[in-house]
Design an enzyme around this catalytic site. Structure first.
Site, short mmCIF file in Angstrom:
data_model
loop_
_atom_site.label_atom_id
_atom_site.label_comp_id
_atom_site.label_asym_id
_atom_site.label_seq_id
_atom_site.Cartn_x
_atom_site.Cartn_y
_atom_site.Cartn_z
CG LEU A 159 0.68 4.07 3.76
CD1 LEU A 159 1.58 4.48 4.93
CD2 LEU A 159 -0.46 3.19 4.28
CE1 TYR A 219 -12.75 3.26 -9.03
CE2 TYR A 219 -15.12 3.02 -9.38
CZ TYR A 219 -13.96 2.67 -8.71
OH TYR A 219 -14.02 1.71 -7.71
CG ASP A 262 -2.11 0.93 1.08
OD1 ASP A 262 -1.89 2.14 0.83
OD2 ASP A 262 -3.26 0.46 1.18
CB SER A 293 -16.57 -0.95 -9.08
OG SER A 293 -17.57 0.02 -9.00
CD GLN A 333 -8.77 7.83 -8.46
OE1 GLN A 333 -9.19 8.35 -7.42
NE2 GLN A 333 -9.55 7.65 -9.51
N1 LIG Z 1 -15.84 1.51 -1.30
C1 LIG Z 1 -16.72 1.10 -2.19
O1 LIG Z 1 -17.92 1.38 -2.09
C2 LIG Z 1 -16.26 0.27 -3.38
C3 LIG Z 1 -17.24 -0.12 -4.31
C4 LIG Z 1 -16.84 -0.87 -5.41
C5 LIG Z 1 -15.52 -1.25 -5.56
N2 LIG Z 1 -14.59 -0.84 -4.65
C6 LIG Z 1 -13.19 -1.26 -4.87
O2 LIG Z 1 -12.69 -1.80 -3.67
C7 LIG Z 1 -11.28 -1.51 -3.56
C8 LIG Z 1 -10.97 -0.89 -2.21
O3 LIG Z 1 -11.67 0.35 -2.12
P1 LIG Z 1 -11.78 1.18 -0.76
O4 LIG Z 1 -13.12 1.76 -0.71
O5 LIG Z 1 -11.29 0.35 0.37
O6 LIG Z 1 -10.77 2.38 -1.05
P2 LIG Z 1 -9.55 2.95 -0.19
O7 LIG Z 1 -9.13 4.23 -0.87
O8 LIG Z 1 -9.89 3.01 1.24
O9 LIG Z 1 -8.44 1.83 -0.42
C9 LIG Z 1 -7.57 1.82 -1.51
C10 LIG Z 1 -6.18 1.54 -0.97
O10 LIG Z 1 -5.27 1.46 -2.06
C11 LIG Z 1 -4.11 2.22 -1.75
N3 LIG Z 1 -3.53 2.67 -3.03
C12 LIG Z 1 -4.08 3.55 -3.90
N4 LIG Z 1 -3.26 3.71 -4.94
C13 LIG Z 1 -2.19 2.92 -4.74
C14 LIG Z 1 -1.01 2.64 -5.48
N5 LIG Z 1 -0.74 3.25 -6.64
N6 LIG Z 1 -0.10 1.77 -4.97
C15 LIG Z 1 -0.35 1.15 -3.78
N7 LIG Z 1 -1.45 1.37 -3.04
C16 LIG Z 1 -2.36 2.24 -3.52
C17 LIG Z 1 -4.59 3.37 -0.90
O11 LIG Z 1 -3.58 3.95 -0.10
C18 LIG Z 1 -5.66 2.67 -0.06
O12 LIG Z 1 -5.12 2.12 1.12
C19 LIG Z 1 -10.94 -0.65 -4.75
O13 LIG Z 1 -10.35 -1.46 -5.75
C20 LIG Z 1 -12.28 -0.12 -5.22
O14 LIG Z 1 -12.29 0.15 -6.61
C21 LIG Z 1 -14.93 -0.09 -3.57
#
Ligand SMILES: NC(=O)c1ccc[n+]([C@@H]2O[C@H](COP(=O)([O-])OP(=O)(O)OC[C@H]3O[C@@H](n4cnc5c(N)ncnc54)[C@H](O)[C@@H]3O)[C@@H](O)[C@H]2O)c1
Length: 309
Positions: free
Chosen positions: A33, A140, A31, A116, A75
């Site tokens: 961060l 996205y 990660d 997603s 992202q």
């Molecule tokens: N939250 C939702 O409602 C939702 C819905 C559909 C899909 N998702 C998918 O679930 C996954 C997690 O989402 P989330 O809501 O926990 O988001 P989040 O932003 O809390 O988690 C994403 C994590 O990825 C890390 N990250 C981002 N870019 C990075 C990079 N280049 N290298 C290394 N680490 C990186 C960030 O620091 C973060 O810890 C994602 O793939 C997102 O597309 C989330």
């Protein structure tokens, strides 16, 4: 098992890491961060703070030799993807490819990819089934869908198993106020700070909200699943945005007046994921009561606020 979780410091990833450790897996996290938080990471997990696109992720694979990779790093902000599609592409598409190359070179057996509902675009019917046309209406959505294709081709070329999980709007502890589907945490944040939440459009738009622990359970079910497949992970139900705010204000015991602003262009009116395929084939179903999950989430944010004072 040796497990690698990308994005393990984020909202869903860190909840998944906790569950994996609880059932005895050895967990490594990659990660950078950027939106994640070190404090979310279970002390028993080993964090490599690095970018998904960095060459050094090879060293992580070399050192830890994971059997299975849960790929959540992304992202996740739809608005940012529109403002900066290149960054979105770099993280979500090229980052996934960099990861897949390592999976191939270091003998990973399975990849579980967090996708997603955004891959579907404007629903032609609800609840949306997995065979609904995929026509994203945001960059996205494109950048979450493209890795699905790469993963499938990769799997057929190199015999690596995969499970793709397409989530609806996830909510629960550790969610940021930004990002995809963060409306529950945004409303809670406003409620506990006695601010008025903003609702875009009529508020009658409906969404399918799924508790993070159910999403974690879907990922755990994917470990056991033997076929390569794609599943919707949602509740089959939806609630309007005004309905959600009413429910949260009742739970919080505070009557709140929302501020209504003009609807955002391209906003989808109704979205709900059909979860029947996951129920029958993945042997997964959401098991957390919606209202209780909202209470738990509210409680988490109240505690967090108290601790920060
Ligand atoms: N939250 C939702 O409602 C939702 C819905 C559909 C899909 N998702 C998918 O679930 C996954 C997690 O989402 P989330 O809501 O926990 O988001 P989040 O932003 O809390 O988690 C994403 C994590 O990825 C890390 N990250 C981002 N870019 C990075 C990079 N280049 N290298 C290394 N680490 C990186 C960030 O620091 C973060 O810890 C994602 O793939 C997102 O597309 C989330």
């Amino acid at each position: 098992m040796k497990v690698l979780v990308t994005g393990g410091a984020g909202f869903i990833g860190s909840n998944l890491v906790d569950a994996l450790i609880n059932i005895g897996h050895k967990v490594t996290v990659i990660d950078n961060l950027s939106t994640g938080d070190k404090r979310n990471i279970n002390p028993e997990a080993c964090l490599y703070q690095m970018d998904l696109n960095s060459k050094s992720i090879e060293d992580v694979f070399e050192n830890t030799k994971p059997d299975i990779v849960f790929h959540l790093a992304a992202q996740v902000n739809v608005g940012k993807s529109i403002e900066c599609p290149l960054l979105d592409e770099e993280i979500n598409i090229r980052g996934t490819l960099n990861l897949l190359n390592c999976c191939r070179n270091f003998g990973v057996k399975k990849i579980v990819y967090s996708s997603s509902a955004a891959v579907y675009g404007k629903p032609q019917f609800n609840p949306i089934t997995e065979d609904h046309i995929t026509e994203p209406i945001s960059y996205y959505g494109v950048s979450k869908l493209t890795p699905e294709y790469y993963i499938k081709v990769f799997s057929s070329l190199y015999n690596i198993s995969y499970v793709i999980l397409r989530y609806s709007n996830v909510f629960g502890p550790r969610q940021n106020h930004e990002g995809e589907g963060g409306v529950v945490s945004i409303f809670i944040n406003k409620l506990i700070n006695k601010d008025r939440p903003v609702i875009y459009g009529s508020g009658l738009q409906t969404r399918d909200f799924i508790f993070v622990k159910d999403v974690v359970n879907a990922n755990l079910a994917a470990i056991e699943h033997e076929e390569n497949d794609t599943f919707n992970i949602g509740t089959n139900e939806s609630i309007s945005v005004v309905g959600l705010l009413d429910l949260l204000s009742n739970i919080h015991g505070q009557n709140v007046q929302a501020m209504f602003e003009t609807g955002r262009e391209g906003d989808i009116m109704h979205s709900c994921l059909d979860n029947n395929k996951a129920k029958s084939k993945l042997k997964w179903a959401p098991s957390h009561d919606f209202e209780q999950s909202l209470k738990d989430t509210l409680h988490y944010y109240i505690e967090k606020k108290l601790q920060s004072v």
